[in-house]
Write an enzyme that holds these catalytic residues in place. Structure first.
Site, PDB file in Angstrom:
ATOM      1  N   ASP A   1       0.876  -1.168   0.000  1.00  0.00           N
ATOM      2  CA  ASP A   1       0.000   0.000   0.000  1.00  0.00           C
ATOM      3  C   ASP A   1       0.915   1.220   0.000  1.00  0.00           C
ATOM      4  O   ASP A   1       1.630   1.465   0.989  1.00  0.00           O
ATOM      5  CB  ASP A   1      -0.885  -0.020   1.253  1.00  0.00           C
ATOM      6  N   VAL A   2       0.907   1.977  -1.100  1.00  0.00           N
ATOM      7  CA  VAL A   2       1.868   3.089  -1.232  1.00  0.00           C
ATOM      8  C   VAL A   2       1.621   4.207  -0.221  1.00  0.00           C
ATOM      9  O   VAL A   2       2.454   5.084  -0.053  1.00  0.00           O
ATOM     10  CB  VAL A   2       1.884   3.675  -2.668  1.00  0.00           C
TER      11      VAL A   2
ATOM     12  N   ASN B   1       3.242   4.781 -10.066  1.00  0.00           N
ATOM     13  CA  ASN B   1       2.089   4.847 -10.968  1.00  0.00           C
ATOM     14  C   ASN B   1       0.741   4.733 -10.262  1.00  0.00           C
ATOM     15  O   ASN B   1      -0.275   5.154 -10.809  1.00  0.00           O
ATOM     16  CB  ASN B   1       2.271   3.718 -12.009  1.00  0.00           C
TER      17      ASN B   1
ATOM     18  N   TYR C   1      -8.227  15.063  -6.780  1.00  0.00           N
ATOM     19  CA  TYR C   1      -7.379  14.387  -7.773  1.00  0.00           C
ATOM     20  C   TYR C   1      -6.487  15.410  -8.477  1.00  0.00           C
ATOM     21  O   TYR C   1      -5.270  15.240  -8.563  1.00  0.00           O
ATOM     22  CB  TYR C   1      -8.271  13.659  -8.786  1.00  0.00           C
TER      23      TYR C   1
ATOM     24  N   LYS D   1      -2.406  15.792  -8.559  1.00  0.00           N
ATOM     25  CA  LYS D   1      -1.655  15.614  -9.806  1.00  0.00           C
ATOM     26  C   LYS D   1      -0.818  16.856 -10.118  1.00  0.00           C
ATOM     27  O   LYS D   1       0.272  16.744 -10.686  1.00  0.00           O
ATOM     28  CB  LYS D   1      -2.606  15.259 -10.949  1.00  0.00           C
TER      29      LYS D   1
HETATM   30  N1  LIG Z   1      -6.556   6.085 -17.353  1.00  0.00           N
HETATM   31  C1  LIG Z   1      -6.400   7.363 -17.644  1.00  0.00           C
HETATM   32  O1  LIG Z   1      -7.039   7.896 -18.595  1.00  0.00           O
HETATM   33  C2  LIG Z   1      -5.446   8.214 -16.834  1.00  0.00           C
HETATM   34  C3  LIG Z   1      -5.300   9.561 -17.209  1.00  0.00           C
HETATM   35  C4  LIG Z   1      -4.428  10.357 -16.469  1.00  0.00           C
HETATM   36  C5  LIG Z   1      -3.690   9.819 -15.433  1.00  0.00           C
HETATM   37  N2  LIG Z   1      -3.851   8.507 -15.098  1.00  0.00           N
HETATM   38  C6  LIG Z   1      -3.044   7.988 -13.980  1.00  0.00           C
HETATM   39  O2  LIG Z   1      -2.458   6.749 -14.339  1.00  0.00           O
HETATM   40  C7  LIG Z   1      -2.186   5.983 -13.158  1.00  0.00           C
HETATM   41  C8  LIG Z   1      -2.728   4.569 -13.342  1.00  0.00           C
HETATM   42  O3  LIG Z   1      -4.141   4.656 -13.427  1.00  0.00           O
HETATM   43  P1  LIG Z   1      -5.032   3.640 -14.291  1.00  0.00           P
HETATM   44  O4  LIG Z   1      -5.809   4.455 -15.242  1.00  0.00           O
HETATM   45  O5  LIG Z   1      -4.213   2.531 -14.768  1.00  0.00           O
HETATM   46  O6  LIG Z   1      -6.070   3.189 -13.151  1.00  0.00           O
HETATM   47  P2  LIG Z   1      -6.470   1.756 -12.565  1.00  0.00           P
HETATM   48  O7  LIG Z   1      -7.530   2.048 -11.552  1.00  0.00           O
HETATM   49  O8  LIG Z   1      -6.774   0.821 -13.664  1.00  0.00           O
HETATM   50  O9  LIG Z   1      -5.134   1.270 -11.838  1.00  0.00           O
HETATM   51  C9  LIG Z   1      -4.668   1.870 -10.661  1.00  0.00           C
HETATM   52  C10 LIG Z   1      -3.997   0.805  -9.785  1.00  0.00           C
HETATM   53  O10 LIG Z   1      -3.512   1.456  -8.589  1.00  0.00           O
HETATM   54  C11 LIG Z   1      -3.739   0.576  -7.511  1.00  0.00           C
HETATM   55  N3  LIG Z   1      -3.767   1.281  -6.229  1.00  0.00           N
HETATM   56  C12 LIG Z   1      -4.737   2.104  -5.752  1.00  0.00           C
HETATM   57  N4  LIG Z   1      -4.446   2.485  -4.493  1.00  0.00           N
HETATM   58  C13 LIG Z   1      -3.258   1.892  -4.178  1.00  0.00           C
HETATM   59  C14 LIG Z   1      -2.440   1.910  -3.026  1.00  0.00           C
HETATM   60  N5  LIG Z   1      -2.801   2.594  -1.932  1.00  0.00           N
HETATM   61  N6  LIG Z   1      -1.284   1.213  -3.032  1.00  0.00           N
HETATM   62  C15 LIG Z   1      -0.922   0.491  -4.130  1.00  0.00           C
HETATM   63  N7  LIG Z   1      -1.667   0.438  -5.252  1.00  0.00           N
HETATM   64  C16 LIG Z   1      -2.819   1.124  -5.277  1.00  0.00           C
HETATM   65  C17 LIG Z   1      -5.100  -0.053  -7.824  1.00  0.00           C
HETATM   66  O11 LIG Z   1      -5.321  -1.235  -7.066  1.00  0.00           O
HETATM   67  C18 LIG Z   1      -4.975  -0.284  -9.317  1.00  0.00           C
HETATM   68  O12 LIG Z   1      -4.447  -1.568  -9.574  1.00  0.00           O
HETATM   69  C19 LIG Z   1      -2.853   6.747 -12.008  1.00  0.00           C
HETATM   70  O13 LIG Z   1      -1.860   7.490 -11.310  1.00  0.00           O
HETATM   71  C20 LIG Z   1      -3.812   7.679 -12.716  1.00  0.00           C
HETATM   72  O14 LIG Z   1      -4.076   8.839 -11.966  1.00  0.00           O
HETATM   73  C21 LIG Z   1      -4.714   7.689 -15.775  1.00  0.00           C
END
Ligand SMILES: NC(=O)c1ccc[n+]([C@@H]2O[C@H](COP(=O)([O-])OP(=O)(O)OC[C@H]3O[C@@H](n4cnc5c(N)ncnc54)[C@H](O)[C@@H]3O)[C@@H](O)[C@H]2O)c1
Length: 273
Positions: free
Chosen positions: A65-66, A92, A158, A162
């Site tokens: 858990d980060v 990430n 959020y 960011k």
């Molecule tokens: N998908 C998009 O369009 C998008 C756009 C901009 C930024 N992002 C960023 O990309 C990154 C990945 O997001 P994604 O879209 O793959 O989302 P996702 O929800 O598919 O994956 C996020 C992962 O983070 C894990 N996570 C959450 N809380 C955690 C914790 N406390 N400790 C460890 N792991 C934890 C979750 O279990 C999940 O597996 C994030 O930082 C998100 O903000 C995504």
């Protein structure tokens, strides 16, 4: 800046169980990397580990858990003890929350800060001293968002994290330059990537739209987003070039940044006299 070849190296990925993290993990596997997969979703992590092995990599699963520095520190300790180096750390993991700023409960707001901002700091704090001590050329890649360039209401916590995450990475790059350590910092700025982020998002529904809004956004990124595999390829390429900013959608980044720069600079000259 020299180009880094990640083949056969070591990657550490937080949020590796889903979406972009999963894409990064499989890409790292295809480069024959040893890959430490860190997340809180154990079942999905085990599945990703199989994909990494099938792609040609050597996975290791870590329940981390980060939000908890001790867990991230233990991850770093284990990875360095096992493999002696980290070529690239992807900070990430991230979560989304929908809600009006004055209605999001304080503990939920804090959770977003703890995952999206403190989680990145924990990675930096736990890994960089060990990267320096290892004497190995290393990269730290922090996932920010298009929400750090534009301003998006109803996901204010959020957006705030960011923006902080981006400032952290830019300042980190200056500290690296000032101290001459053999580490490269990059900020990833994704726009729409087809992941489950809005399925995982929490809705504070007092405005009556939170759940619907998350579903609508899920649909939009499903229809218009690039695949996590494509995002991962762009991110790996940007990291190997040592880019400070890695954009998955450069045209979106430019548009949001230009619009905001225009707004802010107009505010500087026009003080509503
Ligand atoms: N998908 C998009 O369009 C998008 C756009 C901009 C930024 N992002 C960023 O990309 C990154 C990945 O997001 P994604 O879209 O793959 O989302 P996702 O929800 O598919 O994956 C996020 C992962 O983070 C894990 N996570 C959450 N809380 C955690 C914790 N406390 N400790 C460890 N792991 C934890 C979750 O279990 C999940 O597996 C994030 O930082 C998100 O903000 C995504």
């Amino acid at each position: 800046m020299r180009r880094t070849d990640f083949h056969g190296g070591v990657a550490v990925i937080t949020g590796a169980a889903s979406g972009i993290g999963r894409g990064l993990a499989i890409h790292a596997g295809s480069l024959g990397m040893r890959v430490a997969l860190a997340d809180v979703s154990d079942a999905e992590l085990a599945e990703v580990a199989r994909y990494v092995a099938e792609a040609g990599g050597t996975p290791e699963v870590h329940h981390v858990d980060v939000r908890d520095y001790d867990q991230v520190d233990a991850l770093a300790k284990t990875v360095f003890a096992r493999w002696g180096q980290v070529d690239v750390l992807f900070n990430n993991a991230g979560i989304q929350v929908h809600g009006l700023s004055w209605e999001v409960p304080a503990d939920l707001w804090r959770r977003v800060v703890d995952v999206n901002l403190m989680g990145v700091f924990h990675g930096v704090r736990a890994f960089i001293p060990r990267m320096i001590a290892s004497g190995h050329h290393s990269h730290v890649v922090n996932t920010s968002s298009i929400a750090a360039l534009g301003i998006f209401p109803f996901s204010t916590a959020y957006g705030a994290t960011k923006h902080g995450n981006l400032a952290l990475t830019e300042a980190l790059a200056l500290e690296i330059e000032a101290t001459g350590i053999d580490v490269v910092a990059s900020a990833v700025i994704p726009s729409a990537v087809d992941t489950a982020i809005f399925e995982h998002a929490i809705a504070v529904d007092t405005d009556g739209h939170g759940h619907e809004d998350n579903l609508a956004k899920r649909k939009i990124i499903g229809e218009t987003g690039i695949t996590p595999a494509a995002a991962a390829a762009t991110i790996f390429e940007g990291a190997s070039q040592g880019l400070l900013f890695i954009h998955t959608h450069p045209e979106d980044s430019r548009e949001f940044w230009a619009e905001r720069a225009e707004k802010v600079s107009t505010g500087i000259v026009d003080v509503r006299a």
